[in-house]
Design an enzyme around this catalytic site. Structure first.
Site, PDB file in Angstrom:
ATOM      1  N   ASN A  12     -36.174  33.429  36.353  1.00  0.00           N
ATOM      2  CA  ASN A  12     -36.869  33.664  37.621  1.00  0.00           C
ATOM      3  C   ASN A  12     -36.360  34.982  38.185  1.00  0.00           C
ATOM      4  O   ASN A  12     -35.245  35.061  38.699  1.00  0.00           O
ATOM      5  CB  ASN A  12     -36.564  32.492  38.569  1.00  0.00           C
ATOM      6  CG  ASN A  12     -37.120  32.715  39.959  1.00  0.00           C
ATOM      7  OD1 ASN A  12     -37.935  33.620  40.188  1.00  0.00           O
ATOM      8  ND2 ASN A  12     -36.691  31.882  40.898  1.00  0.00           N
ATOM      9  N   LYS A  14     -37.415  36.634  40.710  1.00  0.00           N
ATOM     10  CA  LYS A  14     -37.532  36.757  42.169  1.00  0.00           C
ATOM     11  C   LYS A  14     -38.102  38.131  42.536  1.00  0.00           C
ATOM     12  O   LYS A  14     -38.943  38.652  41.821  1.00  0.00           O
ATOM     13  CB  LYS A  14     -36.182  36.469  42.842  1.00  0.00           C
ATOM     14  CG  LYS A  14     -35.591  35.128  42.344  1.00  0.00           C
ATOM     15  CD  LYS A  14     -34.396  34.678  43.112  1.00  0.00           C
ATOM     16  CE  LYS A  14     -33.906  33.348  42.528  1.00  0.00           C
ATOM     17  NZ  LYS A  14     -32.760  32.812  43.241  1.00  0.00           N
ATOM     18  N   HIS A  98     -40.070  26.354  44.716  1.00  0.00           N
ATOM     19  CA  HIS A  98     -38.697  26.861  44.664  1.00  0.00           C
ATOM     20  C   HIS A  98     -38.051  26.699  46.041  1.00  0.00           C
ATOM     21  O   HIS A  98     -38.728  26.834  47.065  1.00  0.00           O
ATOM     22  CB  HIS A  98     -38.700  28.334  44.239  1.00  0.00           C
ATOM     23  CG  HIS A  98     -37.321  28.840  43.941  1.00  0.00           C
ATOM     24  ND1 HIS A  98     -36.473  29.255  44.938  1.00  0.00           N
ATOM     25  CD2 HIS A  98     -36.640  28.958  42.775  1.00  0.00           C
ATOM     26  CE1 HIS A  98     -35.319  29.611  44.382  1.00  0.00           C
ATOM     27  NE2 HIS A  98     -35.391  29.444  43.073  1.00  0.00           N
ATOM     28  N   GLU A 100     -36.351  28.597  47.742  1.00  0.00           N
ATOM     29  CA  GLU A 100     -36.548  29.755  48.641  1.00  0.00           C
ATOM     30  C   GLU A 100     -37.927  29.698  49.294  1.00  0.00           C
ATOM     31  O   GLU A 100     -38.106  30.147  50.432  1.00  0.00           O
ATOM     32  CB  GLU A 100     -36.338  31.062  47.850  1.00  0.00           C
ATOM     33  CG  GLU A 100     -34.855  31.284  47.580  1.00  0.00           C
ATOM     34  CD  GLU A 100     -34.538  32.064  46.322  1.00  0.00           C
ATOM     35  OE1 GLU A 100     -35.437  32.733  45.772  1.00  0.00           O
ATOM     36  OE2 GLU A 100     -33.375  31.986  45.869  1.00  0.00           O
ATOM     37  N   GLU A 172     -32.360  22.104  41.194  1.00  0.00           N
ATOM     38  CA  GLU A 172     -31.571  23.246  41.643  1.00  0.00           C
ATOM     39  C   GLU A 172     -30.906  22.920  42.976  1.00  0.00           C
ATOM     40  O   GLU A 172     -31.532  23.055  44.037  1.00  0.00           O
ATOM     41  CB  GLU A 172     -32.463  24.476  41.832  1.00  0.00           C
ATOM     42  CG  GLU A 172     -33.212  24.900  40.584  1.00  0.00           C
ATOM     43  CD  GLU A 172     -33.664  26.354  40.672  1.00  0.00           C
ATOM     44  OE1 GLU A 172     -33.265  27.134  39.811  1.00  0.00           O
ATOM     45  OE2 GLU A 172     -34.390  26.695  41.610  1.00  0.00           O
ATOM     46  N   GLY A 178     -27.524  31.317  43.552  1.00  0.00           N
ATOM     47  CA  GLY A 178     -27.076  32.662  43.904  1.00  0.00           C
ATOM     48  C   GLY A 178     -25.699  32.697  44.551  1.00  0.00           C
ATOM     49  O   GLY A 178     -25.300  33.702  45.115  1.00  0.00           O
ATOM     50  N   SER A 217     -26.941  29.330  39.617  1.00  0.00           N
ATOM     51  CA  SER A 217     -25.799  30.057  39.062  1.00  0.00           C
ATOM     52  C   SER A 217     -25.513  29.735  37.590  1.00  0.00           C
ATOM     53  O   SER A 217     -24.347  29.681  37.186  1.00  0.00           O
ATOM     54  CB  SER A 217     -24.554  29.841  39.926  1.00  0.00           C
ATOM     55  OG  SER A 217     -24.764  30.370  41.227  1.00  0.00           O
TER      56      SER A 217
HETATM   57  P1  PGA Z   1     -29.476  31.789  40.382  1.00  0.00           P
HETATM   58  O1  PGA Z   1     -30.960  31.381  40.814  1.00  0.00           O
HETATM   59  O2  PGA Z   1     -29.373  31.586  38.886  1.00  0.00           O
HETATM   60  O3  PGA Z   1     -29.337  33.248  40.744  1.00  0.00           O
HETATM   61  O4  PGA Z   1     -28.535  30.913  41.118  1.00  0.00           O
HETATM   62  C1  PGA Z   1     -31.584  30.261  40.257  1.00  0.00           C
HETATM   63  C2  PGA Z   1     -32.952  30.068  40.898  1.00  0.00           C
HETATM   64  O5  PGA Z   1     -33.077  30.333  42.088  1.00  0.00           O
HETATM   65  O6  PGA Z   1     -33.920  29.653  40.246  1.00  0.00           O
END
Ligand code: PGA
Length: 263
Positions: A12, A14, A98, A100, A172, A178, A217
């Site tokens: 992803n 983003k 997601h 976010e 997640e 992140g 992460s």
């Molecule tokens: P990350 O993001 O690996 O940077 O923690 C995962 C995601 O948001 O799908």
């Protein structure tokens, strides 16, 4: 341990890697995936490079995903994108719900369900995201929250998932996205197993076939332990997917485990 589900490693991107750097990354992902036989590789670049990335990935083992989709097929929705537009740009997958999107753009469980339906209607396979906040985990509410999120769209999967369009679910934990913190394999497996159990109420095949990805992460250093869990069928990778070397290392970790368990 015996895994029958084909591992899925999805990147992803983003709001990173538009333009030429995105195309270079797509090209590098094609090279990574070419060397793999047991793993399915998906990348989700920003919209602006989807069509050009699709050309890079044409005939390769890399499939493309949108990062979001509108619930309607078309209309006066400035700034939005429909499932058929994503498909026309070369996508076969789409990330839905997601955290976010849920946190910053107000997506509710009901809207996520509508988007899952829109994805299927547009012949896209959804990767539907679920996960609890730190506060919810600390209050011991993880399974309750994730169950509510899963039950919002599971009936649709029960009806619309089939061999061709078998949805994936990404667990997640929000506190792990992140942040450099990951759920340990034991914490991840507990939630993954619970999700598979809930899916059973909507169909035995659905429960058996749905790939449940871990996200938050994921890095080359922790991928082995997470992917080795019986109910972890792949990863949704954010930060580490922006670098082909680390994304490749995660995909190869999945390949090694799939190879070992296929014998
Ligand atoms: P990350 O993001 O690996 O940077 O923690 C995962 C995601 O948001 O799908």
């Amino acid at each position: 341990m015996h895994k029958r589900r084909r591992p899925l490693i999805a990147g992803n991107w983003k709001m990173f890697k538009g333009g030429p750097t995105g195309l270079a990354l797509a090209r590098a992902c094609v090279e990574v995936a070419d060397a793999l036989h047991h793993v399915e590789v998906v990348i989700a670049p920003p919209y602006t490079v989807l069509a050009a990335a699709a050309a890079e990935c044409d005939g390769s083992r890399v499939a493309l995903a949108g990062q979001n989709v509108h619930a309607r097929t078309e209309g006066a929705f400035t700034g939005e994108i429909s499932a058929s537009m994503l498909a026309d740009s070369g996508c076969t997958w789409v990330i839905v719900g997601h955290s976010e999107r849920r946190q910053h753009f107000g997506e509710t469980d009901a809207l996520v369900a509508d988007k899952v339906r829109a994805a299927f209607d547009g012949a896209l396979t959804p990767i539907v995201c679920v996960g609890e906040t730190l506060e919810e985990r600390e209050a011991g509410r993880t399974l309750e929250v994730v169950r509510r999120q899963v039950e919002a769209f599971a009936p649709i999967l029960g009806k619309l998932s089939d061999g061709r369009l078998a949805a994936a679910i990404a667990y997640e934990p929000i506190w792990a996205i992140g942040t450099g913190k990951t759920a340990g394999p034991r914490e991840a497996e507990e939630v993954h197993l619970a999700i598979r159990t809930w899916l059973h109420d909507h169909g035995a095949d659905l429960a058996h076939d749905t790939r449940i990805l871990y996200g938050g992460s994921v890095k080359p250093e922790n991928a082995d332990a997470l992917l080795a869990c019986a109910n972890v069928d792949g990863a949704l990778v954010g930060g580490a997917s922006l670098d082909a070397a680390s994304f490749g290392a995660i995909a190869r970790a999945a390949e090694a485990i799939a190879h070992a368990t296929s014998h």
